[in-house]
Structure formats: structure tokens, C-alpha cells
Scaffold this motif. Structure first.
Motif, mmCIF file in Angstrom:
data_model
loop_
_atom_site.group_PDB
_atom_site.id
_atom_site.type_symbol
_atom_site.label_atom_id
_atom_site.label_comp_id
_atom_site.label_asym_id
_atom_site.label_seq_id
_atom_site.Cartn_x
_atom_site.Cartn_y
_atom_site.Cartn_z
ATOM 1 N N ILE A 262 5.485 2.755 -1.193
ATOM 2 C CA ILE A 262 6.451 1.667 -1.252
ATOM 3 C C ILE A 262 7.647 2.112 -2.093
ATOM 4 O O ILE A 262 7.467 2.573 -3.227
ATOM 5 C CB ILE A 262 5.805 0.397 -1.847
ATOM 6 N N PRO A 263 8.865 2.004 -1.566
ATOM 7 C CA PRO A 263 10.053 2.478 -2.306
ATOM 8 C C PRO A 263 10.244 1.721 -3.616
ATOM 9 O O PRO A 263 9.756 0.604 -3.808
ATOM 10 C CB PRO A 263 11.207 2.204 -1.329
ATOM 11 N N SER A 264 10.980 2.337 -4.530
ATOM 12 C CA SER A 264 11.272 1.715 -5.812
ATOM 13 C C SER A 264 12.048 0.416 -5.618
ATOM 14 O O SER A 264 12.907 0.309 -4.720
ATOM 15 C CB SER A 264 12.093 2.686 -6.667
ATOM 16 N N LYS A 265 11.738 -0.583 -6.432
ATOM 17 C CA LYS A 265 12.364 -1.917 -6.413
ATOM 18 C C LYS A 265 12.061 -2.692 -5.138
ATOM 19 O O LYS A 265 12.747 -3.671 -4.827
ATOM 20 C CB LYS A 265 13.876 -1.805 -6.618
ATOM 21 N N LYS A 266 11.053 -2.267 -4.389
ATOM 22 C CA LYS A 266 10.596 -3.001 -3.207
ATOM 23 C C LYS A 266 9.173 -3.493 -3.459
ATOM 24 O O LYS A 266 8.429 -2.905 -4.246
ATOM 25 C CB LYS A 266 10.630 -2.115 -1.962
ATOM 26 N N TYR A 267 8.788 -4.580 -2.773
ATOM 27 C CA TYR A 267 7.470 -5.166 -2.981
ATOM 28 C C TYR A 267 6.485 -4.819 -1.873
ATOM 29 O O TYR A 267 5.280 -4.931 -2.058
ATOM 30 C CB TYR A 267 7.587 -6.687 -3.091
ATOM 31 N N LYS A 268 6.994 -4.402 -0.722
ATOM 32 C CA LYS A 268 6.102 -4.082 0.383
ATOM 33 C C LYS A 268 6.789 -3.128 1.346
ATOM 34 O O LYS A 268 8.017 -2.915 1.283
ATOM 35 C CB LYS A 268 5.684 -5.357 1.125
ATOM 36 N N LYS A 269 5.981 -2.566 2.230
ATOM 37 C CA LYS A 269 6.491 -1.699 3.281
ATOM 38 C C LYS A 269 5.732 -2.063 4.553
ATOM 39 O O LYS A 269 4.561 -1.717 4.705
ATOM 40 C CB LYS A 269 6.289 -0.230 2.924
ATOM 41 N N GLY A 270 6.402 -2.774 5.444
ATOM 42 C CA GLY A 270 5.718 -3.301 6.624
ATOM 43 C C GLY A 270 4.675 -4.326 6.218
ATOM 44 O O GLY A 270 4.958 -5.282 5.498
ATOM 45 N N ILE A 271 3.437 -4.119 6.646
ATOM 46 C CA ILE A 271 2.352 -5.049 6.298
ATOM 47 C C ILE A 271 1.639 -4.649 5.011
ATOM 48 O O ILE A 271 0.724 -5.335 4.552
ATOM 49 C CB ILE A 271 1.321 -5.132 7.446
ATOM 50 N N PHE A 272 2.060 -3.548 4.395
ATOM 51 C CA PHE A 272 1.356 -3.030 3.230
ATOM 52 C C PHE A 272 2.067 -3.445 1.942
ATOM 53 O O PHE A 272 3.298 -3.493 1.867
ATOM 54 C CB PHE A 272 1.255 -1.500 3.289
ATOM 55 N N ASN A 273 1.265 -3.722 0.909
ATOM 56 C CA ASN A 273 1.791 -4.025 -0.422
ATOM 57 C C ASN A 273 0.756 -3.583 -1.456
ATOM 58 O O ASN A 273 -0.303 -3.069 -1.100
ATOM 59 C CB ASN A 273 2.110 -5.516 -0.570
ATOM 60 N N ILE A 274 1.085 -3.782 -2.722
ATOM 61 C CA ILE A 274 0.150 -3.414 -3.804
ATOM 62 C C ILE A 274 -0.172 -4.637 -4.660
ATOM 63 O O ILE A 274 -0.362 -4.529 -5.874
ATOM 64 C CB ILE A 274 0.713 -2.261 -4.673
ATOM 65 N N GLN A 275 -0.256 -5.801 -4.015
ATOM 66 C CA GLN A 275 -0.540 -7.026 -4.755
ATOM 67 C C GLN A 275 -1.983 -7.070 -5.259
ATOM 68 O O GLN A 275 -2.262 -7.622 -6.326
ATOM 69 C CB GLN A 275 -0.252 -8.245 -3.883
ATOM 70 N N LEU A 276 -2.919 -6.491 -4.503
ATOM 71 C CA LEU A 276 -4.324 -6.515 -4.925
ATOM 72 C C LEU A 276 -4.537 -5.693 -6.193
ATOM 73 O O LEU A 276 -5.244 -6.128 -7.111
ATOM 74 C CB LEU A 276 -5.228 -6.013 -3.793
ATOM 75 N N ILE A 277 -3.917 -4.520 -6.255
ATOM 76 C CA ILE A 277 -4.074 -3.689 -7.448
ATOM 77 C C ILE A 277 -3.358 -4.333 -8.640
ATOM 78 O O ILE A 277 -3.813 -4.222 -9.789
ATOM 79 C CB ILE A 277 -3.552 -2.247 -7.194
ATOM 80 N N ASN A 278 -2.273 -5.064 -8.383
ATOM 81 C CA ASN A 278 -1.603 -5.785 -9.472
ATOM 82 C C ASN A 278 -2.486 -6.916 -10.002
ATOM 83 O O ASN A 278 -2.539 -7.161 -11.218
ATOM 84 C CB ASN A 278 -0.275 -6.360 -8.983
ATOM 85 N N TYR A 279 -3.210 -7.595 -9.101
ATOM 86 C CA TYR A 279 -4.157 -8.625 -9.547
ATOM 87 C C TYR A 279 -5.284 -7.989 -10.363
ATOM 88 O O TYR A 279 -5.709 -8.538 -11.384
ATOM 89 C CB TYR A 279 -4.744 -9.363 -8.343
ATOM 90 N N TYR A 280 -5.753 -6.833 -9.919
ATOM 91 C CA TYR A 280 -6.806 -6.123 -10.642
ATOM 92 C C TYR A 280 -6.349 -5.790 -12.065
ATOM 93 O O TYR A 280 -7.098 -5.989 -13.029
ATOM 94 C CB TYR A 280 -7.165 -4.848 -9.874
ATOM 95 N N HIS A 281 -5.121 -5.298 -12.209
ATOM 96 C CA HIS A 281 -4.585 -4.980 -13.531
ATOM 97 C C HIS A 281 -4.477 -6.233 -14.401
ATOM 98 O O HIS A 281 -4.775 -6.194 -15.597
ATOM 99 C CB HIS A 281 -3.216 -4.319 -13.403
#
Length: 357
Positions: A262-281
Motif C-alpha cells: 500500500i503506497p505511503s499516505k494511502k489506506y488501501k490498494k484495491g480490495i486490500f488494506n491493513i486494518q486488521l493488523i492495525n486492530y491487532y496493534h
């Protein structure tokens, strides 16, 4: 009123799936002897009588040439004819040197699953604060064995999280503070940003509720650090979703995984994101910094596993209780889990870098 309550419980029980009902019944039937005031030695003498001769197997060498060797405070002792070492029913087991009753142990398991503070665990189980601390890490050390077998597949999100170095509880071991003056919890670090006063924990999770994380290095991780921490955990063919940190493409290549960055300052790329790992943290920091008010860095790996098992894993509460019970009764204790060795661990358990850049 009693009949109405029973009928209500029965209706809720039969509304569950067959698998959930069988799991509940198995846990309830297995805990019947545990609720008594039976001692550890007496219970293990019935459960661990595994050899054909009616005597236990030697925990030191595995020999069956074992004979009785008198009693010590009413507990049967044995001696091995091969290695000539003496032992009891609990020697080498999870309950090694345990002088408490089983009912206290399994009250403690409930407290452990509820993530209660040590003082509350000690009060409910009628044990000392030191005993509550040692029991927690004995459980966590055995959960580490389960963590070592975790492999991530499918869509895997990876990112790193940082914690300030903590020497909490090291007053008896001043050498572990490496000459640094003690700090109060909440004090700012002397250096801003990602300095060598922060430990880096590379983490990864997948959509099935499996997770991994380990204390790796100080400050910002290199490509070698990421590979040392995560390459053995991510299976080939997985889809690795990460942020824009430069070391992740090489990590994905070494794991033979499809990489979505995922590019810098972006939250997602297509259908992919990193929200689950952020919840884990968020859950991990909440447990360590808020619920337990900070933990020493030397115990941080254990608390990462604690969060993985209790908070993040998708198994039901009953299934987790069963996993803990099975681990308790089948695990062999290691020397690092002995009471005298727990507090003497390395103050900074950094991961050795096996990858040369």
C-alpha cells in the motif's frame, strides 16, 4: 423459578451446534475432578500411571526401569535404575514443585483467560503475588510452544509495532538496566522518533485469526530483521499485504508470497488494506500499556503470545480452556520456566539476525 432457569439454560444449550455442544460437555466432564480439593500428587498419580508395570516413566531419561523409593511427606517417590535419579509424580511435569491444590490452579486458568491483574488473581486463588506471577509465566512459556507452530496462509497483513524499553522489576538485578537510571511509567524517551530506546516487534496476522509477533531489534527494522522475524511464519502462495516500508518486497520474495504494498499516505490498494493488523496493534498496546500498566521488555514476547491466544484467536472460550488444560497436563517443564530462572532472563531478548544483507 429454579425449573424455569434450568429450562432456559437447556433451550440455549440445544440451540447450539452439535460441535459446540460436544465441546461444552467435554470441558464439563473433564473438570469434574478438578473442582475438588484433590492434591496435585494424588491427581497425577492416577492420570500419569502410563507404564505397563504400573509405575511412571522416568522424566529424566525415559526409562521404564523404575522402582519405588519411599515417601516424602506422604507423596510416593521413585528411583530410576538406569540414570539413578529420584523423582515424584510431578517431576518434570507442568506442576513441578507445585504445593497448591488443583482447584487453585484451575481458578487461576479462569483468571488468566479474563486477563485479570496479578493482585486480583492472587486474591481469588488465595495465593501470594509472587506465585501468581510465576504461574502466569509458566502458562505463557507453554503457549510459546503453540506459537512456534503457527503458520500463516491466505491473505496475510504485516506491520511492525514499537514499545519503549522497560526494565520494570529489575531492582534486584541492576546489571540488567545497562547503567540506565530508573524511569517512571509514562516518562518520555530521551530521543524522539524511532531510536534505539524502542524495541521493534514485527507482526503478521491472517483472516483466520492466526497471528505472530516477536521482539526483533532496536529502532527501525532492516530487511534482515523482517526476514528473521517473519519469513518462517508465512507460507508460500500467501498474499502479503504491507505498508510502504522498503524491506517488505524482499520479505515477500523470500517467502514466495504475492506482495501487495500500500503506497505511503494511502489506506488501501484495491480490495486490500491493513486494518486488521492495525486492530491487532491496538489490542496489543491496550493489554500491555493499559490493562497491565506496562511490562518488562524481557517478558514482552510472552505477553505478545498472551494477546495472540486470549484476544485475537478465533477459537471459542471453551475451546481455549480445553487447549490450556491439554497443554498443562501434557507439557514437560523447561528449566527456563523454573521459578528461580524466570526473573533472570535477558533484559533485551533481541532476535539474532540470520540473514546477511
Amino acid at each position: 423459578m429454579f425449573t424455569t432457569a434450568v429450562d432456559k439454560l437447556l433451550s440455549q444449550f440445544f440451540a447450539l451446534s452439535a460441535e459446540e455442544r460436544s465441546c461444552i460437555l467435554e470441558v464439563l466432564t473433564n473438570t469434574r475432578p478438578i473442582n475438588s480439593s484433590e492434591g496435585v500428587e494424588n491427581f497425577l498419580s492416577k492420570r500419569l500411571d502410563v507404564s505397563k508395570s504400573g509405575r511412571p516413566v522416568c522424566p529424566h531419561c525415559g526409562s521404564l526401569k523404575v522402582v519405588k523409593n519411599g515417601k516424602h511427606f506422604g507423596a510416593q517417590r521413585f528411583i530410576c535404575r538406569d540414570c539413578e535419579k529420584s523423582f515424584g509424580w510431578s517431576s518434570g511435569s507442568f506442576f513441578n514443585h507445585c504445593k497448591k491444590e488443583l482447584s487453585q490452579w484451575f481458578k487461576y486458568v479462569d483468571c488468566f483467560m479474563d486477563r485479570l491483574p496479578l493482585r486480583e488473581c492472587a486474591r481469588r486463588c488465595e495465593i501470594s503475588l509472587d506465585t501468581a506471577f510465576r504461574w502466569r509465566h509458566r502458562l505463557l512459556d507453554n503457549l510459546q510452544k503453540i506459537h512456534h507452530s503457527v503458520k500463516l496462509t491466505g491473505v496475510v497483513e504485516a506491520d511492525e509495532v514499537y514499545f519503549s524499553i522497560s526494565y520494570k522489576g529489575s531492582r534486584k538485578f541492576p546489571a540488567q538496566r545497562a547503567g540506565r537510571e530508573p524511569k517512571k511509567r509514562g516518562m518520555r524517551s530521551a530521543k524522539r522518533g524511532l531510536s534505539n530506546e524502542k524495541v521493534c516487534v514485527p507482526t503478521a496476522v491472517n483472516l483466520e485469526g492466526k497471528s505472530t509477533g516477536v521482539v526483533c531489534n532496536l529502532g527501525k527494522p532492516t530487511t534482515g530483521n523482517l526476514k528473521a522475524a517473519l519469513s518462517s511464519k508465512i507460507l508460500p502462495g500467501s498474499t502479503l499485504v504491507t505498508d510502504s516500508l522498503g524491506g517488505y518486497p524482499s520479505l515477500a520474495e523470500s517467502c514466495r508470497a504475492i506482495h501487495i504494498q500500500i503506497p505511503s499516505k494511502k489506506y488501501k490498494k484495491g480490495i486490500f488494506n491493513i486494518q486488521l493488523i492495525n486492530y491487532y496493534h491496538s489490542a496489543l498496546k491496550g493489554m500491555i500499556n493499559v490493562r497491565f500498566r506496562g511490562v518488562a521488555t524481557k517478558y514482552l514476547n510472552n505477553y505478545i503470545v498472551y494477546n495472540n491466544f486470549v484476544t485475537f484467536a478465533k477459537e471459542s472460550f471453551m475451546e481455549k480452556i480445553k487447549i490450556l488444560k491439554d497443554e498443562i497436563f501434557t507439557a514437560r517443564i523447561e528449566k527456563r520456566s523454573y521459578s528461580a530462572n524466570i526473573s533472570k532472563r535477558e533484559p533485551l531478548p533481541l532476535l539474532k539476525n540470520q540473514y546477511l544483507l
